[in-house]
Design an enzyme around this catalytic site. Structure first.
Site, PDB file in Angstrom:
ATOM      1  N   ASP A  21      25.639  82.687  45.726  1.00  0.00           N
ATOM      2  CA  ASP A  21      26.818  82.945  46.694  1.00  0.00           C
ATOM      3  C   ASP A  21      26.183  82.792  48.180  1.00  0.00           C
ATOM      4  O   ASP A  21      25.059  83.319  48.264  1.00  0.00           O
ATOM      5  CB  ASP A  21      27.175  84.380  46.382  1.00  0.00           C
ATOM      6  CG  ASP A  21      28.022  84.841  47.495  1.00  0.00           C
ATOM      7  OD1 ASP A  21      28.829  84.113  48.262  1.00  0.00           O
ATOM      8  OD2 ASP A  21      28.219  85.908  47.768  1.00  0.00           O
ATOM      9  N   ASN A  23      28.217  83.001  50.968  1.00  0.00           N
ATOM     10  CA  ASN A  23      29.027  83.631  51.975  1.00  0.00           C
ATOM     11  C   ASN A  23      29.308  85.215  51.735  1.00  0.00           C
ATOM     12  O   ASN A  23      29.988  85.837  52.473  1.00  0.00           O
ATOM     13  CB  ASN A  23      30.504  83.078  52.181  1.00  0.00           C
ATOM     14  CG  ASN A  23      31.508  83.109  50.850  1.00  0.00           C
ATOM     15  OD1 ASN A  23      30.859  83.761  49.908  1.00  0.00           O
ATOM     16  ND2 ASN A  23      32.525  82.570  51.034  1.00  0.00           N
ATOM     17  N   ASP A  25      30.806  87.001  49.668  1.00  0.00           N
ATOM     18  CA  ASP A  25      31.913  87.562  48.637  1.00  0.00           C
ATOM     19  C   ASP A  25      31.482  87.878  47.363  1.00  0.00           C
ATOM     20  O   ASP A  25      32.499  88.249  46.635  1.00  0.00           O
ATOM     21  CB  ASP A  25      33.192  86.542  48.921  1.00  0.00           C
ATOM     22  CG  ASP A  25      32.933  85.290  47.806  1.00  0.00           C
ATOM     23  OD1 ASP A  25      31.944  85.387  47.364  1.00  0.00           O
ATOM     24  OD2 ASP A  25      33.828  84.782  47.815  1.00  0.00           O
ATOM     25  N   ASP A  29      29.169  79.802  45.007  1.00  0.00           N
ATOM     26  CA  ASP A  29      30.039  78.726  45.404  1.00  0.00           C
ATOM     27  C   ASP A  29      29.174  77.522  45.630  1.00  0.00           C
ATOM     28  O   ASP A  29      27.852  77.574  45.521  1.00  0.00           O
ATOM     29  CB  ASP A  29      30.664  79.363  46.696  1.00  0.00           C
ATOM     30  CG  ASP A  29      29.532  79.804  47.515  1.00  0.00           C
ATOM     31  OD1 ASP A  29      28.556  79.038  47.897  1.00  0.00           O
ATOM     32  OD2 ASP A  29      29.811  81.087  48.245  1.00  0.00           O
ATOM     33  N   ASP A  98      32.874  69.098  34.515  1.00  0.00           N
ATOM     34  CA  ASP A  98      33.403  69.497  33.422  1.00  0.00           C
ATOM     35  C   ASP A  98      35.035  69.058  33.170  1.00  0.00           C
ATOM     36  O   ASP A  98      35.814  69.430  34.326  1.00  0.00           O
ATOM     37  CB  ASP A  98      33.699  71.142  33.356  1.00  0.00           C
ATOM     38  CG  ASP A  98      33.427  71.583  31.910  1.00  0.00           C
ATOM     39  OD1 ASP A  98      33.825  71.116  30.904  1.00  0.00           O
ATOM     40  OD2 ASP A  98      32.286  72.490  31.848  1.00  0.00           O
ATOM     41  N   ASP A 199      35.477  69.489  27.684  1.00  0.00           N
ATOM     42  CA  ASP A 199      35.734  70.682  26.847  1.00  0.00           C
ATOM     43  C   ASP A 199      36.715  70.505  25.883  1.00  0.00           C
ATOM     44  O   ASP A 199      37.767  69.877  25.704  1.00  0.00           O
ATOM     45  CB  ASP A 199      36.500  71.682  28.022  1.00  0.00           C
ATOM     46  CG  ASP A 199      36.359  73.214  27.651  1.00  0.00           C
ATOM     47  OD1 ASP A 199      35.428  73.737  27.387  1.00  0.00           O
ATOM     48  OD2 ASP A 199      37.650  73.774  27.385  1.00  0.00           O
ATOM     49  N   GLU A 256      32.274  68.493  23.946  1.00  0.00           N
ATOM     50  CA  GLU A 256      32.440  69.675  23.237  1.00  0.00           C
ATOM     51  C   GLU A 256      33.060  69.628  21.823  1.00  0.00           C
ATOM     52  O   GLU A 256      34.377  69.442  22.102  1.00  0.00           O
ATOM     53  CB  GLU A 256      32.747  70.866  24.059  1.00  0.00           C
ATOM     54  CG  GLU A 256      32.582  72.233  23.500  1.00  0.00           C
ATOM     55  CD  GLU A 256      33.208  73.236  24.076  1.00  0.00           C
ATOM     56  OE1 GLU A 256      32.509  74.432  23.888  1.00  0.00           O
ATOM     57  OE2 GLU A 256      34.082  72.993  24.856  1.00  0.00           O
ATOM     58  N   HIS A 329      27.261  78.606  28.958  1.00  0.00           N
ATOM     59  CA  HIS A 329      27.993  79.552  29.385  1.00  0.00           C
ATOM     60  C   HIS A 329      28.695  80.403  28.592  1.00  0.00           C
ATOM     61  O   HIS A 329      29.319  81.375  28.555  1.00  0.00           O
ATOM     62  CB  HIS A 329      29.166  79.027  30.421  1.00  0.00           C
ATOM     63  CG  HIS A 329      30.010  77.954  29.822  1.00  0.00           C
ATOM     64  ND1 HIS A 329      29.661  76.791  29.520  1.00  0.00           N
ATOM     65  CD2 HIS A 329      31.533  78.135  29.674  1.00  0.00           C
ATOM     66  CE1 HIS A 329      30.849  76.275  29.104  1.00  0.00           C
ATOM     67  NE2 HIS A 329      31.676  76.982  28.983  1.00  0.00           N
ATOM     68  N   ASP A 330      28.934  79.837  27.254  1.00  0.00           N
ATOM     69  CA  ASP A 330      29.495  80.421  25.952  1.00  0.00           C
ATOM     70  C   ASP A 330      28.505  81.240  25.197  1.00  0.00           C
ATOM     71  O   ASP A 330      29.153  81.819  24.092  1.00  0.00           O
ATOM     72  CB  ASP A 330      30.308  79.467  25.501  1.00  0.00           C
ATOM     73  CG  ASP A 330      31.642  79.032  26.006  1.00  0.00           C
ATOM     74  OD1 ASP A 330      32.045  79.845  26.831  1.00  0.00           O
ATOM     75  OD2 ASP A 330      32.051  77.816  25.605  1.00  0.00           O
TER      76      ASP A 330
END
Length: 559
Positions: A21, A23, A25, A29, A98, A199, A256, A329-330
């Site tokens: 990150d 910034n 928040d 990003d 992706d 995907d 995928e 990520h899965d």
């Protein structure tokens, strides 16, 4: 063997929300990614696979896209993206986007129009059906639980969503829709990106008669997968996509493809098929699955892992190409899944990396894997963010199929959020990921496990990955050699050879916390042996008999 740049490459997956990150928040990003490009360049990777950064309401963390040609506000702007693309290219790093075109968000303009009336020109961009006897058109179950059909009272019909109800499936039977998708792909490729990871792309062709699926005992819904996985027109759609788009650019393409076999993968990736470069398969990720899939997390056997990986190595050795991965990520963190994330975290992380990177195929590294990040065990379900995890918890605990304790134990082992905790950059607050409060909690072990520490230790997992990547560039046998399994029946050792002309590699991996003897099979002959990489220090070139230490890995070059 035909030389192609993506065969020699190593891919690094970035899940932007959890990477870095810039910034404060609490959300990773694009500027955060730019700030870490030198780190990735040092690691030695060739390609970044960027999980979705498109405009999205974030029902499924960006895999529900409301505008394919704009950037999510939280991640930055298109100017930021262009800067990332240029900065990566300047360092010799390619960017693979992706591509999520089995479904869009229900907030995409196409769907807004599609649901407005039955005679809207975009009605057939999605899959609409009238109900059947006052119920949904079929009995299929969605990936995130519940029915795949959602009733919409505006037009008194149901739309299909194989995932969340905020992710309606696109209708690939419609040539206009396909043309829109191809134009969007060309727009990105003309911008200069280097390829697509697609995907659940083998779901885009459905059996248009929509039969009911088989219902397993004790289940409410039927299994629709025989009617949407590798469907009737899938190869026709891919060949058209290749002809219209992919063949016009020198890019990397990976699909995928859940539920695919090596035989089917050859159809997707074969040299004369004109479809894709490679696919992701999931067989090894399903080890230990039970009646509730991954939530019935059971034991697994090394012989079973060998059987699966060997079937893929041998199945695609003449034609087609493998994607090699442990994490994404899965999936949960590999050192927690197949290694030992406590006493032998470093050793087992290096061992697992060795096993994978010495195989034939393109290796994928998931963010944090190169420093041995582990699964997380949050105290309460409220700390989890993943829609799949939350829906499964509500259904399985709510219906009394699992106790809270059993379900939390399964979540600790297999939840997608294990991969989504922020990357651990240093030992400062929130692991140096953000100066604000992160969107999901940081794994508490960040003070011990972080990249700053890894960079200071020449013996760290980071530098081990760096060496694995450089070995692939130095030794063409790693890319092109033939794979053969040895010690097939051992539940302790995974060993194999790679052969090319008069050269051989011998890869030996101990999957246990015990000391295990290895004896070289008689059929392997050699004059000289040289150690290429090892996760414990040894000077010995005697490979006839080795006492392997816990989670030890060695790779020998034999001539």
């Amino acid at each position: 063997m035909e030389k192609q740049w993506w065969k020699d490459s190593v891919v690094y997956q970035i899940y932007p929300r959890s990477f870095k990150d810039s910034n404060g928040d609490g959300i990773g990003d694009i500027q955060g990614i730019i700030s870490k490009l030198d780190y990735l360049h040092k690691l030695g990777i060739d390609i970044i696979w960027l999980s979705p950064v498109y405009k999205s309401p974030n029902d499924d963390n960006g895999y529900d896209i409301s505008d394919y040609q704009d950037i999510m506000d939280e991640f930055g702007t298109m100017e930021d993206f262009d800067e990332l693309l240029g900065a990566a290219h300047n360092r010799g790093i390619k960017i693979m986007m992706d591509l999520v075109v089995n479904h869009s968000s229900d907030e995409h303009q196409w769907f807004v129009e599609s649901r407005s009336s039955k005679d809207n020109p975009k009605r057939d961009y999605y899959i609409w059906k009238p109900g059947k006897d006052g119920a949904a058109p079929t009995n299929w179950e969605a990936a995130f639980k519940g029915s795949v059909w959602e009733y919409d009272e505006t037009t008194d019909e149901y739309f299909l969503h194989l995932f969340s109800k905020k992710q309606p499936d696109l209708n690939w039977e419609n040539p206009k829709l396909r043309s829109e998708v191809y134009n969007m792909m060309k727009w990105w490729l003309d911008k200069g990106i280097d390829g697509f990871r697609m995907d659940v792309i083998n779901f885009i062709s459905k059996d248009t008669s929509y039969p009911d699926g088989e219902v397993q005992p004790g289940k409410q819904y039927g299994n629709g997968s025989p009617y949407f996985m590798n469907g009737p027109r899938i190869h026709e759609f891919f060949q058209e996509m290749n002809q219209e788009v992919l063949s016009k650019y020198d890019i990397i393409t990976v699909g995928e493809t859940p539920g695919v076999t090596p035989e089917e993968a050859k159809l997707y990736t074969g040299r004369d098929r004109n479809e894709l470069n490679m696919v992701f398969q999931f067989e090894h990720m399903g080890l230990g699955d039970g009646p509730e899939g991954k939530w019935s997390n059971g034991p697994w056997k090394l012989t079973e892992l060998k059987r699966i990986l060997t079937r893929w190595q041998k199945g695609l050795e003449e034609d087609g190409w493998n994607s090699l991965y442990w994490n994404n990520h899965d999936q949960p963190r590999v050192v927690s899944r197949f290694g030992n994330d406590q006493e032998y975290r470093v050793e087992s992380a290096k061992m697992l990396a060795t096993l994978l990177h010495m195989m034939q195929g393109t290796p994928y590294i998931y963010q944090g894997e190169e420093i041995g990040m582990t699964n997380v065990a949050f105290d309460t379900i409220e700390e989890y963010r993943d829609i799949e995890t939350l829906n499964a918890y509500n259904e399985l605990v709510g219906e009394g199929k699992m106790s809270k304790e059993e379900m939390m134990s399964a979540i600790y082992a297999r939840s997608r959020d294990n991969a989504r905790t922020p990357v651990q950059w240093d030992s400062s607050e929130y692991a140096g990921f953000t100066s604000g409060k992160p969107w999901i909690d940081v794994n508490p072990n960040y003070t011990e496990i972080n990249s700053e520490k890894a960079m200071e230790d020449q013996d760290s997992i980071f530098y081990y990955y760096q060496k694995l990547i450089s070995l692939r560039k130095e030794h063409s046998i790693i890319v092109d050699g033939t794979y053969d399994l040895i010690l097939e029946d051992s539940e302790n050792i995974y060993a194999y050879t790679r052969s090319m002309e008069n050269e051989k590699l011998l890869v030996i991996c101990n999957f246990t916390a015990e000391t295990v003897p290895f004896d070289l099979p008689e059929h392997i002959s050699y004059t000289n042996s040289e150690i290429l990489i090892q996760n414990y220090h040894t000077d010995s070139n005697d490979i006839q008999h080795i006492e392997l230490k816990p989670y030890e890995a060695r790779v020998y070059k034999l001539s």
